[in-house]
Enzyme design. Structure first.
Site, short mmCIF file in Angstrom:
data_model
loop_
_atom_site.label_atom_id
_atom_site.label_comp_id
_atom_site.label_asym_id
_atom_site.label_seq_id
_atom_site.Cartn_x
_atom_site.Cartn_y
_atom_site.Cartn_z
N HIS A 126 -15.25 -70.12 -34.65
CA HIS A 126 -13.87 -70.22 -35.13
C HIS A 126 -13.76 -71.23 -36.26
O HIS A 126 -13.95 -72.42 -36.07
CB HIS A 126 -12.87 -70.59 -34.02
CG HIS A 126 -11.50 -70.02 -34.28
ND1 HIS A 126 -10.62 -70.58 -35.17
CD2 HIS A 126 -10.87 -68.91 -33.81
CE1 HIS A 126 -9.51 -69.86 -35.22
NE2 HIS A 126 -9.64 -68.83 -34.41
N ASP A 127 -13.48 -70.72 -37.44
CA ASP A 127 -13.28 -71.51 -38.66
C ASP A 127 -14.53 -72.24 -39.14
O ASP A 127 -14.44 -73.20 -39.91
CB ASP A 127 -12.13 -72.51 -38.48
CG ASP A 127 -10.77 -71.83 -38.47
OD1 ASP A 127 -10.72 -70.62 -38.78
OD2 ASP A 127 -9.77 -72.49 -38.15
N GLY A 154 -16.83 -64.83 -38.97
CA GLY A 154 -16.29 -63.64 -39.59
C GLY A 154 -15.43 -63.93 -40.80
O GLY A 154 -15.82 -63.66 -41.93
N GLU A 205 -16.21 -59.42 -28.13
CA GLU A 205 -15.27 -60.44 -27.68
C GLU A 205 -13.99 -59.78 -27.19
O GLU A 205 -13.63 -58.69 -27.63
CB GLU A 205 -14.87 -61.37 -28.84
CG GLU A 205 -16.00 -62.15 -29.46
CD GLU A 205 -15.49 -63.00 -30.61
OE1 GLU A 205 -16.23 -63.94 -30.99
OE2 GLU A 205 -14.38 -62.74 -31.13
N HIS A 263 -14.22 -57.72 -32.06
CA HIS A 263 -13.17 -58.10 -31.11
C HIS A 263 -12.15 -56.97 -31.10
O HIS A 263 -11.18 -56.99 -31.85
CB HIS A 263 -12.52 -59.42 -31.54
CG HIS A 263 -11.61 -60.01 -30.53
ND1 HIS A 263 -11.48 -61.37 -30.36
CD2 HIS A 263 -10.76 -59.45 -29.63
CE1 HIS A 263 -10.60 -61.62 -29.40
NE2 HIS A 263 -10.15 -60.46 -28.95
N ARG A 319 -9.12 -55.44 -30.21
CA ARG A 319 -7.83 -55.76 -29.58
C ARG A 319 -7.10 -54.48 -29.17
O ARG A 319 -7.33 -53.41 -29.75
CB ARG A 319 -6.97 -56.59 -30.54
CG ARG A 319 -7.57 -57.96 -30.82
CD ARG A 319 -6.70 -58.77 -31.76
NE ARG A 319 -7.32 -60.05 -32.07
CZ ARG A 319 -7.22 -61.14 -31.31
NH1 ARG A 319 -6.51 -61.09 -30.20
NH2 ARG A 319 -7.81 -62.26 -31.66
N THR A 379 -4.84 -64.63 -33.65
CA THR A 379 -6.27 -64.91 -33.53
C THR A 379 -6.48 -65.81 -32.33
O THR A 379 -5.52 -66.42 -31.83
CB THR A 379 -6.81 -65.59 -34.81
OG1 THR A 379 -8.23 -65.71 -34.70
CG2 THR A 379 -6.20 -66.94 -35.04
#
EC number: 2.6.99.2
Length: 241
Positions: free
Chosen positions: A190-191, A213, A70, A43, A45, A100
């Site tokens: 996610h999580d 991740g 992503e 990802h 950013r 996040t």
């Protein structure tokens, strides 16, 4: 089979904390594939606080599993996809300042915008996935954008898993069935971790892919990267075959 894509952002975070190239993000990606990862996720950013532009350009030449990038689809992201041509681009509605990803797309309000973006990504030969909340109202509009897949935002599931796992997974099962009926591929992320992953897979056996991740890298500190990847693979494969 549900594929495990390993998000290596945290590896880049550790590297960036000290400068230099230790740990080597590219080498970790190659090792993760060797250890059983079926995809590599990044990802990048805009502030490059973990994965950098040049990381993506190096990874695109060496990743042999599925490369998933992503990000928020601004001009910079779209240029990265044009140059890298990953197997998949996952569109996330997070502006640059957020720590996040913390919600999915409003595919009703952003349907036309997403439709144009996805059409461009398809021109690059890249499969598309939209990060989405477990709310039925967003799924038919998601289908109309032309996306290939949706990625279920699973933080609410993870947060409520230890309180009542049946209630936590219920909305995800409902929207997963809806996605399947619409012909949308299904990812999740996610999580997700070693505690909650198997139960999600048991209840949504037709998941195409999970992207993990933070939890995976944290577990690797104790179990080692190779063993950790195999532990996650087992959670996804226990009931297959």
């Amino acid at each position: 089979m549900t594929k495990l894509s390993v998000n290596i952002n945290k590896i880049a975070t550790i590297r960036n904390a000290r400068g230099g190239n230790n740990p080597d993000v590219v080498q970790v990606a190659l090792d993760a594939e060797k250890f059983g990862a079926q995809g590599i996720t990044v990802h990048p950013r805009p502030d490059e606080r973990h994965i950098r532009y040049d990381d993506v350009m190096k990874l695109k030449d060496v990743v042999t599993t599925e490369f998933n990038i992503e990000g928020y689809p601004d001009k910079r992201f779209m240029e990265i996809i044009r140059l890298a041509r990953p197997a998949q681009a996952t569109l996330v509605p997070d502006p640059p300042h957020v720590l996040t990803s913390n919600t999915g797309w409003d595919t009703i309000a952003h349907q036309e915008e997403l439709k144009d973006i996805i059409a461009e990504l398809h021109e690059y030969g890249t499969r598309t996935s939209i990060f989405i909340n477990p709310d039925k109202k967003y799924f038919e509009p998601a289908k109309l954008t032309g996306t290939d897949r949706v990625e279920l935002y699973t933080e609410p599931y993870a947060s409520n898993f230890h309180k009542n796992k049946q209630e936590a997974v219920k909305p995800y099962v409902e929207v997963a069935k809806m996605a399947s009926s619409l012909g949308l591929g299904l990812n999740a992320g996610h999580d997700l971790d070693l505690d909650n992953l198997r139960f999600l897979k048991e209840n949504i056996p037709f998941l195409d892919e999970v992207s993990i991740g933070h939890a995976l890298i944290c577990d690797a500190l104790y179990y080692g990267l190779e063993n950790t990847i195999q532990l996650y693979r087992r959670q996804l494969e226990m009931d297959e075959g």
